[in-house]
Enzyme design. Structure first.
Site, PDB file in Angstrom:
ATOM      1  N   ALA A 172       0.832  -1.212   0.000  1.00 51.53           N
ATOM      2  CA  ALA A 172       0.000   0.000   0.000  1.00 51.53           C
ATOM      3  C   ALA A 172       0.859   1.251   0.000  1.00 51.53           C
ATOM      4  CB  ALA A 172      -0.939  -0.006   1.206  1.00 51.53           C
ATOM      5  N   ASP A 173       1.955   1.231   0.763  1.00 51.16           N
ATOM      6  CA  ASP A 173       2.868   2.373   0.768  1.00 51.16           C
ATOM      7  C   ASP A 173       3.451   2.619  -0.620  1.00 51.16           C
ATOM      8  OD1 ASP A 173       3.105   3.656   3.357  1.00 51.16           O
ATOM      9  OD2 ASP A 173       3.830   1.738   4.097  1.00 51.16           O
ATOM     10  N   SER A 174       3.847   1.554  -1.293  1.00 52.07           N
ATOM     11  CA  SER A 174       4.458   1.701  -2.615  1.00 52.07           C
ATOM     12  C   SER A 174       3.465   2.270  -3.618  1.00 52.07           C
ATOM     13  CB  SER A 174       4.991   0.351  -3.098  1.00 52.07           C
ATOM     14  OG  SER A 174       6.005  -0.129  -2.247  1.00 52.07           O
TER      15      SER A 174
END
Length: 400
Positions: A172-174
């Site tokens: 999700a961060d990426s």
């Protein structure tokens, strides 16, 4: 160090990276890869935690070498008067600020949008948080893992009779990092027309929903809730991972009808093509047991190299299941220079992922890997016009 050159598409763009860990800093990395001057601003005593994430060599965090590439690093405690004033001076010279403090933190330091835009009306402020700047969850602490859980990703990942599965990396961060880089460029394009900057409100829980596809639409219109199906798909079959005779694994996909037919001919089961249910991907998926058995039995009798060669000859879609060792030697990745070598003053030659895409006329480049904590503080602030006396005063105050 070589500075940005006029041949890079984002040359002349100055970005202040105030964020920590992954989504915000990754967005800044993407901009730096294509020529933006990125200044990483870290707390003097509490550097970006990504410096300590994962394995290290000789006490040097390796993840940071990737995430911190193409960034100059300075220290600044924004909660001090000197840090506050220095950031405003930096903001006046910048095009973009990327931050991921909890909503209200910058405002608590008198460094909110009102103060920053007053210092620089053309500034773009990208605010990357777990839940966004408003709403009932806005002030909660949060990380990408919570977005993977809340978005529906974990609910559809894993085997049908097994627990929901979280990814073993910052998915999700990426996705949010890439989305933030896109959002920043969109805001800059708008600035080119209006002459004014604006705020980007990026909630990490949102971009992953886009990556998950039409699930909300399916539910809205049909009440359909996508179940966990393991490696299978509800939209086509055969689609799975299969073990070869030499103990390796391959993945097969048949999203196109023509590919599905080629696979059946290849594995010696052409009669299945004539079944009425074979005509659509969804109907094939309902008969995945039959198709998986046909493909799996054929693959189980052959080595990985034999399977890959036969599928390539038949123009059917297959790929080996590779770990990082395979990736480092894969001929297609080598041809693309996807894993490239970068010289590092601390550790020597490093191999890491190259820039995200290739531009034919103005390519990006990795100019240097992640720098030590605060390595460029004096240089950057001297360029800003601070004197040695001012730098000493800031240090005495604890602002640097």
């Amino acid at each position: 160090m070589t500075e940005t050159t006029t041949t890079t598409p984002l040359s002349g763009l100055r970005v202040l990276d105030l964020a920590t860990l992954f989504a915000g800093p990754l967005a800044a990395t993407m901009l730096g890869d294509f020529g933006a001057e990125v200044i990483k601003v870290e707390h003097p005593a509490k550097p970006d935690p990504s410096r300590g994430h994962g394995p290290s060599k000789d006490g040097v965090g390796l993840w940071w070498k990737l995430l911190g590439r193409n960034k100059r690093t300075i220290t600044l405690d924004l909660s001090t008067p000197g840090g506050h004033d220095t950031l405003l001076r930096l903001a006046a010279t910048a095009d973009v600020i990327i931050e991921n403090f909890r909503p209200g933190t910058l405002e608590k330091w008198d460094l909110g949008w009102a103060e920053l835009s007053a210092a620089n009306p053309k500034l773009v402020l990208a605010r990357v948080t777990a839940f966004g700047q408003f709403g009932p969850y806005a002030h909660r602490p949060g990380f990408g893992t919570l977005a993977e859980a809340m978005s529906g990703f974990a609910a559809i990942t894993g085997e049908p009779d097994a627990p929901p599965t979280l990814p073993p990396f910052g998915l999700a961060d990426s996705i949010a990092g890439l989305a933030t880089a896109y959002a920043v460029m969109t805001a800059l394009a708008a600035r080119d027309r209006t002459g004014e900057g604006q705020v980007v409100d990026m909630a990490i829980i949102e971009p992953i929903l886009t990556a998950l596809g039409p699930q909300p639409l399916w539910y809205d219109q049909l009440g359909h809730v996508q179940p966990r199906t393991g490696n299978r798909s509800q939209n086509n079959a055969p689609r799975n991972t299969y073990r070869t005779a030499d103990g390796s694994w391959v993945a097969v996909s048949t999203s196109a009808q023509s590919i599905a037919e080629r696979v059946m001919r290849l594995v010696g089961r052409p009669e299945l093509i004539d079944e009425p249910w074979f005509a659509t991907g969804a109907d094939r998926a309902r008969h995945a047991d039959v198709l998986d058995a046909a493909v799996g039995d054929w693959i189980a009798q052959r080595s990985r190299s034999e399977v890959l060669a036969a599928f390539e000859k038949a123009e059917a879609a297959v790929a080996p299941i590779q770990d990082v060792r395979d990736v480092m030697t894969d001929p297609q990745y080598q041809a693309l220079d996807t894993i490239t070598t970068v010289d590092d003053p601390e550790l020597g030659p490093l191999r890491m992922q190259n820039v995200l895409f290739r531009l034919s006329a103005t390519p990006g480049a990795i100019r240097w890997p992640g720098r030590p904590h605060g390595a460029d503080t004096d240089t950057v602030l001297t360029e800003l016009g601070l004197t040695e006396t001012e730098l000493s005063t800031l240090r005495e105050e604890g602002a640097l």
